[in-house]
Design a protein around this motif. Structure first.
Motif, PDB file in Angstrom:
ATOM      1  N   HIS A 112      -9.037  49.199  27.332  1.00  0.00           N
ATOM      2  CA  HIS A 112      -8.069  49.438  26.507  1.00  0.00           C
ATOM      3  C   HIS A 112      -8.275  50.792  25.405  1.00  0.00           C
ATOM      4  CE1 HIS A 112      -6.329  45.210  26.687  1.00  0.00           C
ATOM      5  NE2 HIS A 112      -7.415  44.846  26.983  1.00  0.00           N
ATOM      6  N   ALA A 113      -6.872  51.296  24.667  1.00  0.00           N
ATOM      7  CA  ALA A 113      -6.922  52.027  23.862  1.00  0.00           C
ATOM      8  C   ALA A 113      -7.934  51.772  22.666  1.00  0.00           C
ATOM      9  CB  ALA A 113      -5.428  52.655  23.489  1.00  0.00           C
ATOM     10  N   PHE A 114      -8.577  52.917  22.321  1.00  0.00           N
ATOM     11  CA  PHE A 114      -9.308  52.610  20.766  1.00  0.00           C
ATOM     12  C   PHE A 114      -9.483  53.950  20.269  1.00  0.00           C
ATOM     13  CE2 PHE A 114     -12.022  54.107  24.504  1.00  0.00           C
ATOM     14  CZ  PHE A 114     -12.928  55.128  23.880  1.00  0.00           C
ATOM     15  N   ILE A 115      -9.693  53.543  18.765  1.00  0.00           N
ATOM     16  CA  ILE A 115     -10.110  54.682  17.743  1.00  0.00           C
ATOM     17  C   ILE A 115     -11.592  54.295  17.265  1.00  0.00           C
ATOM     18  CG2 ILE A 115      -9.648  55.573  15.550  1.00  0.00           C
ATOM     19  CD1 ILE A 115      -6.655  55.072  15.895  1.00  0.00           C
ATOM     20  N   TRP A 116     -12.469  55.254  17.573  1.00  0.00           N
ATOM     21  CA  TRP A 116     -13.922  54.984  17.342  1.00  0.00           C
ATOM     22  C   TRP A 116     -14.396  56.078  16.316  1.00  0.00           C
ATOM     23  CZ3 TRP A 116     -18.069  55.298  21.731  1.00  0.00           C
ATOM     24  CH2 TRP A 116     -19.394  54.822  21.045  1.00  0.00           C
ATOM     25  N   VAL A 117     -14.664  55.430  15.058  1.00  0.00           N
ATOM     26  CA  VAL A 117     -15.188  56.171  14.115  1.00  0.00           C
ATOM     27  C   VAL A 117     -16.976  56.378  14.389  1.00  0.00           C
ATOM     28  CG1 VAL A 117     -15.588  56.858  11.536  1.00  0.00           C
ATOM     29  CG2 VAL A 117     -13.575  55.716  12.459  1.00  0.00           C
ATOM     30  N   LEU A 118     -17.271  57.539  14.709  1.00  0.00           N
ATOM     31  CA  LEU A 118     -18.625  57.602  15.145  1.00  0.00           C
ATOM     32  C   LEU A 118     -19.491  58.632  14.246  1.00  0.00           C
ATOM     33  CD1 LEU A 118     -20.855  56.586  17.106  1.00  0.00           C
ATOM     34  CD2 LEU A 118     -19.942  58.413  18.849  1.00  0.00           C
ATOM     35  N   LYS A 119     -20.212  58.108  13.482  1.00  0.00           N
ATOM     36  CA  LYS A 119     -21.114  58.995  12.555  1.00  0.00           C
ATOM     37  C   LYS A 119     -22.480  59.454  12.899  1.00  0.00           C
ATOM     38  CE  LYS A 119     -21.018  57.916   8.195  1.00  0.00           C
ATOM     39  NZ  LYS A 119     -21.145  57.185   7.028  1.00  0.00           N
ATOM     40  N   PRO A 120     -22.757  60.617  12.808  1.00  0.00           N
ATOM     41  CA  PRO A 120     -23.845  60.989  13.184  1.00  0.00           C
ATOM     42  C   PRO A 120     -25.124  60.593  12.071  1.00  0.00           C
ATOM     43  CG  PRO A 120     -22.988  62.884  12.112  1.00  0.00           C
ATOM     44  CD  PRO A 120     -21.877  61.721  12.375  1.00  0.00           C
ATOM     45  N   PRO A 121     -26.133  60.311  12.307  1.00  0.00           N
ATOM     46  CA  PRO A 121     -27.283  59.974  11.355  1.00  0.00           C
ATOM     47  C   PRO A 121     -27.615  61.250  10.425  1.00  0.00           C
ATOM     48  CG  PRO A 121     -28.258  60.535  13.585  1.00  0.00           C
ATOM     49  CD  PRO A 121     -26.784  60.655  13.751  1.00  0.00           C
ATOM     50  N   PRO A 122     -28.045  60.742   9.258  1.00  0.00           N
ATOM     51  CA  PRO A 122     -28.267  61.995   8.335  1.00  0.00           C
ATOM     52  C   PRO A 122     -29.156  62.995   9.011  1.00  0.00           C
ATOM     53  CG  PRO A 122     -28.828  59.759   7.315  1.00  0.00           C
ATOM     54  CD  PRO A 122     -28.521  59.613   8.786  1.00  0.00           C
ATOM     55  N   SER A 123     -30.295  62.665   9.889  1.00  0.00           N
ATOM     56  CA  SER A 123     -30.708  63.743  10.501  1.00  0.00           C
ATOM     57  C   SER A 123     -30.206  64.943  11.376  1.00  0.00           C
ATOM     58  CB  SER A 123     -32.074  63.319  11.477  1.00  0.00           C
ATOM     59  OG  SER A 123     -31.399  62.625  12.559  1.00  0.00           O
ATOM     60  N   ASP A 124     -28.888  64.411  11.927  1.00  0.00           N
ATOM     61  CA  ASP A 124     -28.009  65.252  12.546  1.00  0.00           C
ATOM     62  C   ASP A 124     -26.649  65.603  11.785  1.00  0.00           C
ATOM     63  OD1 ASP A 124     -29.764  65.436  14.801  1.00  0.00           O
ATOM     64  OD2 ASP A 124     -28.809  63.373  15.349  1.00  0.00           O
ATOM     65  N   ALA A 125     -26.615  65.292  10.717  1.00  0.00           N
ATOM     66  CA  ALA A 125     -25.350  65.643   9.649  1.00  0.00           C
ATOM     67  C   ALA A 125     -25.041  66.997   9.640  1.00  0.00           C
ATOM     68  CB  ALA A 125     -25.543  65.017   8.373  1.00  0.00           C
ATOM     69  N   SER A 126     -25.991  67.869   9.746  1.00  0.00           N
ATOM     70  CA  SER A 126     -25.593  69.285   9.578  1.00  0.00           C
ATOM     71  C   SER A 126     -25.239  70.111  10.973  1.00  0.00           C
ATOM     72  CB  SER A 126     -26.825  70.051   9.080  1.00  0.00           C
ATOM     73  OG  SER A 126     -28.039  69.977  10.004  1.00  0.00           O
ATOM     74  N   GLN A 127     -25.245  69.198  12.085  1.00  0.00           N
ATOM     75  CA  GLN A 127     -24.861  69.715  13.315  1.00  0.00           C
ATOM     76  C   GLN A 127     -23.105  69.545  13.485  1.00  0.00           C
ATOM     77  OE1 GLN A 127     -26.458  68.401  17.021  1.00  0.00           O
ATOM     78  NE2 GLN A 127     -28.581  67.964  16.206  1.00  0.00           N
ATOM     79  N   ASP A 128     -22.720  70.596  14.204  1.00  0.00           N
ATOM     80  CA  ASP A 128     -21.328  70.545  14.440  1.00  0.00           C
ATOM     81  C   ASP A 128     -21.168  69.283  15.259  1.00  0.00           C
ATOM     82  OD1 ASP A 128     -18.807  72.018  15.139  1.00  0.00           O
ATOM     83  OD2 ASP A 128     -19.366  71.427  17.217  1.00  0.00           O
ATOM     84  N   ALA A 129     -19.924  68.649  14.684  1.00  0.00           N
ATOM     85  CA  ALA A 129     -19.559  67.224  15.388  1.00  0.00           C
ATOM     86  C   ALA A 129     -19.352  67.326  16.620  1.00  0.00           C
ATOM     87  CB  ALA A 129     -18.346  66.733  14.627  1.00  0.00           C
TER      88      ALA A 129
END
Length: 345
Positions: A168-185
């Motif tokens: 099935h088609a989907f939209i997934w909002v996937l947030k990095p943890p704070p430890s990785d928040a500074s990385q390029d998505a």
């Protein structure tokens, strides 16, 4: 049990042992619950200081005669009536359901579109909405676990495989943890998702890092299901838009919410946990998605959520239950201050 929970505390039932064998508990106005369905703040694994803060907040009810709740009376009548009947502190307690309290633009489809367009701050969001507008009605699953819960790497792997296998088609909002928040998505997603996953699902899956315009997504006719952490605002928004749910509760009151939408309202399917892993495996994800998105299985749950949606929308209209309750509390407030002014005049 008193409304503030302190009776449970004085009886030694709180804190509950999180490692104990599952225990059934019967509380006024509620269906029978497992002890792990209660607020996780009541478990011994939570620091005592946090538990005291929660109990102190609850004890304010002992001084209250009116409590406003962001819900609709018709969908929680049993709970509300039980609280009022119990009234342990004899304050003539009234529970006034005044919900759903939602952004005003949700009441007007044109306003939803205008508001969302003004908030599009990234090319990913713009591309996502354009893609969503091209999908078939009720064909897309929206996946988001709220702003606080971050899935582990192992969870992400299982969820990705399950979503892919569901077809099935989907939209997934996937947030990095704070430890990785500074990385390029882009680089972070490449590292945590299964190898080749993004290329395999690129025509039927959309992954948004960090944030998504949830109301715009849920109100889009292409969306047919919402895999959620069972946060109350998300549940209200989903019901108001007539979107069935997959329940994956994590903490706070989310397990209560899960029991209500799965067992009482029957507008959700609860995803099955792998007891060894502590989270759902890919097969459970695939089954849950299919149960909500595929026409034959989903027909009844969709009918139920449409019934609850209509009840909720009626409540906020003129002379609806929430409308009357809000009007009543405003009148009480004005009457109270009129009396105060008369006394001091």
């Amino acid at each position: 049990m008193g409304s503030d929970g302190n009776d449970l505390y004085s009886q030694g039932l709180i804190p509950l042992r999180s490692s104990a064998q599952p225990q059934l508990m019967s509380l006024p106005g509620l269906p029978t619950l497992w002890h792990t369905d209660l607020l996780n703040y009541m478990l011994d694994a939570v620091p005592a200081g946090i538990r005291r803060v929660v109990l102190n907040c609850a004890s304010v009810q002992s001084q209250s005669s009116r409590i406003l709740v962001n819900t609709t009376y018709e969908i929680e009548a049993g709970y509300i009536d039980a609280l009022e009947k119990e009234d342990p502190y004899k304050t003539n307690l009234k529970i006034l359901a005044i919900g759903p309290l939602l952004p005003p633009e949700l009441m007007d489809e044109n306003q939803v579109q205008l508001s969302a367009r003004s908030k599009h701050e990234s090319s990913e969001v713009r591309d996502c909405i354009e893609w969503l507008n091209m999908q078939s009605p009720a064909s897309v699953l929206y996946v988001f676990f709220g702003s606080k819960y971050i899935p582990s790497h192992n969870e992400i792997i299982e969820f990705a495989h399950g979503l892919e296998a569901s077809t099935h088609a989907f939209i997934w909002v996937l947030k990095p943890p704070p430890s990785d928040a500074s990385q390029d998505a882009t680089s972070w997603l490449s590292r945590v998702l299964p190898q080749g996953f993004q290329s395999r699902i690129h025509t039927r899956g959309f992954i948004l890092p960090y944030w998504a315009p949830q109301i715009l997504i849920l109100s889009n006719p292409s969306v047919g299901g919402f895999w959620t952490h069972c946060g109350w605002n998300s549940i209200l928004e989903s019901i108001y838009c007539g979107v069935p749910l997959i329940a994956y509760p994590q903490f706070a009151e989310q397990r209560h919410n899960c029991r209500m939408i799965v067992d009482q309202l029957k507008i959700a399917r609860e995803i099955v946990m792998d007891e060894m892993k502590g989270f759902p495996d890919r097969k459970a994800v695939e089954r849950a998605v299919r149960s909500v998105m595929e026409a034959e299985e989903a027909q009844e749950i969709r009918r139920k959520v449409e019934e609850v949606r209509d009840t909720m929308r009626k409540a906020v209209k003129d002379n609806g239950s929430s409308y009357r309750n809000l009007e009543a509390i405003v009148k009480e407030i004005f009457h109270y201050f009129d009396q105060k002014l008369s006394i001091t005049a």
